[in-house]
Enzyme design. Structure first.
Site, mmCIF file in Angstrom:
data_model
loop_
_atom_site.group_PDB
_atom_site.id
_atom_site.type_symbol
_atom_site.label_atom_id
_atom_site.label_comp_id
_atom_site.label_asym_id
_atom_site.label_seq_id
_atom_site.Cartn_x
_atom_site.Cartn_y
_atom_site.Cartn_z
ATOM 1 C CD GLU A 22 1.059 -11.847 7.975
ATOM 2 O OE1 GLU A 22 -0.118 -12.197 8.401
ATOM 3 O OE2 GLU A 22 1.767 -11.036 8.496
ATOM 4 C CG PHE B 191 -12.195 -6.918 6.809
ATOM 5 C CD1 PHE B 191 -11.774 -5.878 7.351
ATOM 6 C CD2 PHE B 191 -11.965 -8.207 7.301
ATOM 7 C CE1 PHE B 191 -10.988 -5.872 8.476
ATOM 8 C CE2 PHE B 191 -11.310 -8.193 8.365
ATOM 9 C CZ PHE B 191 -10.794 -7.202 8.821
ATOM 10 C CD GLN B 192 -7.671 -9.130 7.355
ATOM 11 O OE1 GLN B 192 -8.086 -10.209 7.089
ATOM 12 N NE2 GLN B 192 -7.149 -8.513 8.235
ATOM 13 C CE LYS C 83 -13.408 -17.799 4.916
ATOM 14 N NZ LYS C 83 -13.610 -17.172 6.270
ATOM 15 C CG MET D 145 26.876 -0.387 4.103
ATOM 16 S SD MET D 145 28.499 -0.755 4.009
ATOM 17 C CE MET D 145 28.471 -2.275 3.665
#
Length: 582
Positions: free
Chosen positions: A56, A118-119, A168, A490
């Protein structure tokens, strides 16, 4: 007799809104809470291309690359929970660098929000401080208004990222849409700020009083489309122009008035000029600490006129004698027109001849330079040769360059020169490693006829290397010039300069008695991308030509010494008097 309106799912409504707002590419990774949205995307496949990233964060950076290279709103999508939290870095990056971005996230069903389902993550709360605005959609009926507002907010005023979180159940619920163009509800949001003639006359009065003026131009020049008016203004007044890292390309690098980049790793002569200027014309900039160093010492000898669309940036870091909240494109265009009608508004450009002569002396005495070697490929040389080859082909205006973050980023800013906007972009404010490859992929999706090159370091490249799969599978032929020094370059430079060379976990290899690690060529070939690995200087030009001529994605792994430092350098919080030249 008209047909009765057909109910549509919330997912179909949202995708229809994307199409209505001109979106033709979306970068989307599916999951449980966004599955209805992805099903809808399959039904709109002829109007809207869905590109599947492999992470993502990669998708978010791709949407940024799309937006930065076009000026259009970039759109990405993810599921709830970990999918949504993987957008956090992209949203923070877009916020810092003023990129128009819309991130759509699925959310668990309305009835279980707040139960640690969940999630589930409260992504709006997580992202509140790193977005320009945010939505948790409450009703399916709200989708057309929310999406209209999101596009308007992302692209007007100071551009920025918007997150739209949609449960959803609202995606699957079907309704009849009464209006796809509903009125917006944005009280207090007034992005169309314009400078008044009186303000611009005050700025030009400072120019008339000045003997040593400098233009300090940043990303706002490019975001607002002001580049042609900046050039006209500089030429009409004879004032030299110094650019921020995001301003590169906003003023032609090959113009005699261009002082290139200023700041921590800017040219010596740009920093000298800023230090000695009696007038600083700050256009579309925010006085970032990488530019100013010690704020109290920055441009302390001169007055400041500051034009920016974001009122919060005015007087935030440095107090302006002429503060102007407004669109910098409108302001520059208006001043050019004012000067054309009345030349007396500014002195003749010859009035600054002594000042320009002084800058030319600094430029001649302190050019940007590096020490080349015959026994190795130094990274500065590799970038310079890439630019020279592309220039020799007459293809600079057909080439887009992105970078990761680190030494290679600054060397690209120093040695690859840009004459027009939106051919260069990088993660500047946030400094997000892993931006280069997905940023180039997004730019390639938006600009299929251009060559998109990621100049990267091995540390940054490895962070989103999985997006080589996206490049191959989506037939997006990005090129990667990988400057591989086996270190976090760096950080190593700062260790060398300020920590007596003590290595604090900055070596990325498997041991100095091992071959360079990992084998990037093998990884590229595992993704079915072309590539080559070189160590000898005499192989460089041929390899760069091969990379540029390749038809698909290509990784050129160039082994470079890790002892090189980005110079010049003004240490953080220091002044031009502390500049390190060698």
């Amino acid at each position: 007799m008209s047909k009765p309106a057909v109910p549509q799912s919330g997912a179909d409504i949202l995708v229809q809104c994307l199409v209505n707002h001109g979106v033709d590419v979306i970068f989307a990774y599916p999951g449980g809470a966004s599955m209805p949205l992805h099903q809808a995307l399959t039904r709109f496949g002829k109007q809207l291309r869905t590109i599947l990233p492999r992470h993502e964060q990669g998708g978010g950076f791709m949407a940024e690359g799309f937006a930065r290279s076009t000026g259009r709103v970039g759109v990405c999508m993810a599921t709830s929970g970990p999918g949504a939290t993987n957008f956090v870095t992209c949203l923070a990056d877009a916020k810092m660098d003023s990129v128009p971005l819309i991130a759509i996230t699925g959310q668990v069903g309305s009835h279980v929000i707040g139960t640690d389902a969940f999630q589930e993550t409260p992504i709006v709360e997580v992202c509140r401080a790193i977005t320009k605005h945010h939505y948790l959609v409450q009703k399916t009926e709200d989708i057309p208004r929310v999406m209209k507002e999101a596009f308007y907010l992302a692209s007007t005023g100071r551009p920025g990222p918007i997150i739209v979180d949609i449960p959803k159940d609202l995606q699957t619920r079907s309704i009849v849409v009464a209006d796809y163009d509903p009125p917006m509800n944005l009280p207090g949001y007034k992005p169309d700020r314009l400078a008044t003639r009186q303000q611009l006359e005050s700025l030009l009065a400072l120019v008339r009083q000045s003997k040593r003026p400098i233009i300090y131009a940043g990303g706002g020049i490019i975001q607002s489309g002001a580049a042609p008016y900046l050039k006209a203004f500089a030429e009409k007044t004879g004032i030299p122009v110094a650019l921020t890292v995001h301003g590169l390309g906003g003023f032609p690098s090959n113009h005699f008035l261009c002082l290139q980049m200023l700041g921590m790793h800017g040219t010596v002569y740009a920093n000298y000029a800023i230090n000695e200027a009696d007038l600083l014309l700050a256009f579309g900039v925010r006085f970032d600490d990488r530019v100013t160093g010690k704020v109290s010492e920055f441009a302390k000898h001169g007055k400041i006129a500051h034009i920016d669309i974001d009122p919060s940036e005015i007087n935030k870091i440095k107090v302006a004698a002429v503060p102007i909240v407004g669109d910098v494109c409108h302001a520059l265009k208006a001043m050019v027109e004012m000067i054309a009608k009345d030349q007396a508004l500014v002195p003749k450009s010859s009035a600054f001849a002594d000042w320009v002569r002084q800058i030319e002396e600094w430029r001649s005495a302190e050019p940007i330079k590096f020490t080349d070697r015959d026994d190795a490929i130094v990274p500065q040389h590799a970038i310079q040769r890439l630019w020279e080859i592309i220039k020799g082909r007459g293809q600079l205006d057909e080439t887009i360059v992105t970078t990761g973050v680190g030494q290679h980023q600054m060397w690209a800013a120093q040695y690859f020169h840009f004459n027009s906007p939106r051919h260069w972009f990088t993660s500047g404010g946030l400094g997000a490693m892993g931006f280069g490859l997905p940023g180039a992929i997004g730019a390639q999706a938006a600009n299929p006829l251009k060559t998109c090159i990621d100049i990267d370091g091995d540390g940054s490249f490895l962070m989103n290397i999985q997006e080589l799969a996206t490049a191959y599978c989506e037939k997006l032929p990005v090129k990667v010039l990988l400057l591989n020094n086996q270190h976090l370059g760096m950080v190593v430079q700062w260790e060398d300069r300020f920590f007596e060379g003590n290595r604090g976990h900055t070596y990325l290899g498997a041991g100095f008695d091992h071959e360079p690690y990992p084998d990037f060529l093998a990884i590229a070939k595992g993704f079915k991308c072309q590539g080559r690995s070189i160590t000898r200087k005499e192989d460089l030009d041929e390899s760069l030509e091969e990379m540029l001529d390749s038809k698909g994605p290509y990784v050129l792994d160039v082994l470079v010494p890790y002892q090189e430092h980005v110079l010049p350098m003004i240490p953080g919080g220091m002044t031009v008097r502390d500049i390190i030249k060698a």
